[in-house]
Design a protein around this motif. Structure first.
Motif, PDB file in Angstrom:
ATOM      1  N   HIS A   1       0.856  -1.393  -0.168  1.00 51.08           N
ATOM      2  CA  HIS A   1      -0.211  -0.295  -0.051  1.00 51.08           C
ATOM      3  C   HIS A   1       0.624   1.598  -0.224  1.00 51.08           C
ATOM      4  N   GLY A   2       2.189   1.428  -0.282  1.00 52.30           N
ATOM      5  CA  GLY A   2       2.927   1.858  -0.233  1.00 52.30           C
ATOM      6  C   GLY A   2       3.580   2.485   0.954  1.00 52.30           C
ATOM      7  N   GLN A   3       3.220   2.485   2.448  1.00 50.05           N
ATOM      8  CA  GLN A   3       3.441   3.125   3.670  1.00 50.05           C
ATOM      9  C   GLN A   3       5.263   2.351   4.112  1.00 50.05           C
ATOM     10  N   LEU A   4       5.926   2.308   4.825  1.00 49.05           N
ATOM     11  CA  LEU A   4       6.668   1.809   5.172  1.00 49.05           C
ATOM     12  C   LEU A   4       6.588   2.150   6.614  1.00 49.05           C
ATOM     13  N   LEU A   5       7.606   0.740   6.739  1.00 47.14           N
ATOM     14  CA  LEU A   5       7.140  -0.552   8.070  1.00 47.14           C
ATOM     15  C   LEU A   5       8.135   0.332   8.911  1.00 47.14           C
ATOM     16  N   CYS A   6       8.179   1.275   9.841  1.00 47.94           N
ATOM     17  CA  CYS A   6       8.795   1.603  11.102  1.00 47.94           C
ATOM     18  C   CYS A   6       8.566   1.269  11.770  1.00 47.94           C
ATOM     19  N   THR A   7       9.629   1.744  12.850  1.00 42.97           N
ATOM     20  CA  THR A   7       9.932   0.647  14.471  1.00 42.97           C
ATOM     21  C   THR A   7       9.981   1.954  15.349  1.00 42.97           C
ATOM     22  N   VAL A   8       9.513   2.386  16.766  1.00 42.77           N
ATOM     23  CA  VAL A   8       9.924   2.613  18.003  1.00 42.77           C
ATOM     24  C   VAL A   8      10.907   1.777  18.548  1.00 42.77           C
ATOM     25  N   ARG A   9      11.872   2.508  18.749  1.00 39.70           N
ATOM     26  CA  ARG A   9      13.206   2.323  19.534  1.00 39.70           C
ATOM     27  C   ARG A   9      12.499   2.430  20.621  1.00 39.70           C
ATOM     28  N   GLN A  10      13.243   0.838  21.426  1.00 40.20           N
ATOM     29  CA  GLN A  10      12.994   0.866  22.811  1.00 40.20           C
ATOM     30  C   GLN A  10      14.346   1.461  23.699  1.00 40.20           C
ATOM     31  N   ARG A  11      14.839   0.833  23.165  1.00 33.45           N
ATOM     32  CA  ARG A  11      16.609   1.797  23.863  1.00 33.45           C
ATOM     33  C   ARG A  11      17.385   2.467  23.177  1.00 33.45           C
ATOM     34  N   GLN A  12      17.647   3.467  24.549  1.00 27.59           N
ATOM     35  CA  GLN A  12      18.600   4.153  24.284  1.00 27.59           C
ATOM     36  C   GLN A  12      19.860   3.569  22.879  1.00 27.59           C
ATOM     37  N   PRO A  13      20.209   4.068  22.224  1.00 32.11           N
ATOM     38  CA  PRO A  13      20.783   5.914  22.452  1.00 32.11           C
ATOM     39  C   PRO A  13      18.847   5.816  21.824  1.00 32.11           C
ATOM     40  N   ALA A  14      18.459   7.146  21.335  1.00 30.17           N
ATOM     41  CA  ALA A  14      17.199   7.919  20.800  1.00 30.17           C
ATOM     42  C   ALA A  14      16.272   7.008  20.894  1.00 30.17           C
ATOM     43  N   ALA A  15      16.011   6.022  22.302  1.00 25.07           N
ATOM     44  CA  ALA A  15      14.688   5.736  22.616  1.00 25.07           C
ATOM     45  C   ALA A  15      13.351   6.575  22.605  1.00 25.07           C
ATOM     46  N   GLY A  16      12.675   5.840  22.269  1.00 23.85           N
ATOM     47  CA  GLY A  16      11.359   5.915  21.940  1.00 23.85           C
ATOM     48  C   GLY A  16      11.023   7.659  20.864  1.00 23.85           C
ATOM     49  N   THR A  17      12.085   7.292  20.161  1.00 21.24           N
ATOM     50  CA  THR A  17      12.086   7.712  18.418  1.00 21.24           C
ATOM     51  C   THR A  17      11.662   7.433  17.184  1.00 21.24           C
ATOM     52  N   LEU A  18      11.450   7.515  16.367  1.00 26.63           N
ATOM     53  CA  LEU A  18      10.983   6.642  15.260  1.00 26.63           C
ATOM     54  C   LEU A  18      12.815   6.003  14.381  1.00 26.63           C
ATOM     55  N   ASP A  19      12.422   4.764  14.001  1.00 26.70           N
ATOM     56  CA  ASP A  19      13.757   3.792  13.326  1.00 26.70           C
ATOM     57  C   ASP A  19      12.982   3.006  12.484  1.00 26.70           C
ATOM     58  N   LEU A  20      14.121   2.932  11.323  1.00 30.00           N
ATOM     59  CA  LEU A  20      14.179   1.910  10.380  1.00 30.00           C
ATOM     60  C   LEU A  20      14.721   0.470  10.431  1.00 30.00           C
ATOM     61  N   PRO A  21      13.780  -1.012  10.953  1.00 29.22           N
ATOM     62  CA  PRO A  21      14.929  -2.182  11.491  1.00 29.22           C
ATOM     63  C   PRO A  21      16.189  -2.024  10.545  1.00 29.22           C
ATOM     64  N   GLY A  22      16.881  -2.929  11.841  1.00 32.66           N
ATOM     65  CA  GLY A  22      18.826  -2.853  11.353  1.00 32.66           C
ATOM     66  C   GLY A  22      19.689  -3.301  12.245  1.00 32.66           C
ATOM     67  N   GLY A  23      20.502  -2.999  11.692  1.00 33.02           N
ATOM     68  CA  GLY A  23      21.922  -2.950  13.017  1.00 33.02           C
ATOM     69  C   GLY A  23      23.445  -3.398  12.999  1.00 33.02           C
ATOM     70  N   PHE A  24      23.504  -4.001  13.545  1.00 32.31           N
ATOM     71  CA  PHE A  24      25.729  -4.543  12.919  1.00 32.31           C
ATOM     72  C   PHE A  24      25.221  -6.071  12.554  1.00 32.31           C
ATOM     73  N   VAL A  25      26.507  -5.418  11.609  1.00 33.10           N
ATOM     74  CA  VAL A  25      26.351  -7.089  11.392  1.00 33.10           C
ATOM     75  C   VAL A  25      27.849  -7.602  11.459  1.00 33.10           C
ATOM     76  N   ASP A  26      27.564  -9.331  12.171  1.00 38.08           N
ATOM     77  CA  ASP A  26      28.066  -9.817  13.387  1.00 38.08           C
ATOM     78  C   ASP A  26      29.200  -9.789  12.232  1.00 38.08           C
ATOM     79  N   PRO A  27      30.592 -10.316  13.105  1.00 33.83           N
ATOM     80  CA  PRO A  27      31.717 -10.540  11.845  1.00 33.83           C
ATOM     81  C   PRO A  27      31.652 -12.174  11.501  1.00 33.83           C
ATOM     82  N   GLY A  28      32.214 -12.179  10.411  1.00 32.98           N
ATOM     83  CA  GLY A  28      30.968 -13.387   9.209  1.00 32.98           C
ATOM     84  C   GLY A  28      29.691 -13.776   8.959  1.00 32.98           C
ATOM     85  N   GLU A  29      29.417 -12.340   8.534  1.00 32.75           N
ATOM     86  CA  GLU A  29      28.141 -12.616   8.084  1.00 32.75           C
ATOM     87  C   GLU A  29      28.454 -11.599   7.010  1.00 32.75           C
TER      88      GLU A  29
END
Length: 181
Positions: free
Chosen positions: A54-82
């Motif tokens: 439907h053309g909407q962006l899936l956003c998350t609300v950050r649970q932890r610091q930094p920036a807890a309570g603000t919008l975010d996009l899913p993702g994060g650090f890449v682990d060694p070997g990935e």
């Protein structure tokens, strides 16, 4: 604004533990005791740009610091070997309990991510993603909740992490033709 040396938090040589660990150049420190030179490479991180049918962006609300309570996009650090894609898929599973059907590289942005009192320099790779059929995203791990927003309601300033805010602004500039699921 001048940035501190990327290794300003590191007082001792990571190789021998010596205290004679000094700035070698703008991006490294060298140990006068053992001669080891350390260059802090940027950590790889990923960002999932998930656009619904439907053309909407899936956003998350950050649970932890930094920036807890603000919008975010899913993702994060890449682990060694990935690979970037493996790290992206794992992060989406952890934060949304969902599987990706497809992910296509869009662009990358540098970021300074505060973590445990230290600045981690990252290279954030943004991917246009679609969810696998039957995937029902649920907030978990770092995500307090999920919010679906149409482009008209996307405000980069509501995204608390600098690279995500800049990435959303960049996406909005190209939204009429891209991204598309």
């Amino acid at each position: 604004m001048e940035h501190p040396h990327p290794l300003s938090d590191f007082k001792f040589c990571p190789h021998c533990g010596g205290a004679q660990f000094h700035e070698h150049d703008a991006h490294s420190k060298r140990c006068a005791t053992c001669g080891f030179t350390f260059y802090p490479n940027a950590a790889a991180a990923t960002v999932a740009v998930i656009v619904t049918p439907h053309g909407q962006l899936l956003c998350t609300v950050r649970q932890r610091q930094p920036a807890a309570g603000t919008l975010d996009l899913p993702g994060g650090f890449v682990d060694p070997g990935e690979s970037l894609e493996e790290g992206l898929r794992r992060e989406v599973r952890e934060e949304l309990g969902a599987e990706l059907a497809q992910c296509t590289y869009l662009f990358s942005l540098p970021n300074d991510y505060p973590f445990s009192g230290h600045t981690v320099h990252t290279a954030d790779a943004f991917f246009l993603c679609t969810l696998a059929p039957g995937s029902q995203p649920q907030a978990a791990d770092d995500a307090a909740s999920i919010v679906y927003l149409p482009p008209s309601q996307l405000q980069p300033s509501r995204f608390g992490l600098h690279s995500i805010s800049r990435g959303v602004a960049r996406l909005l500039q190209a939204w009429p033709t891209h991204p598309q699921p």
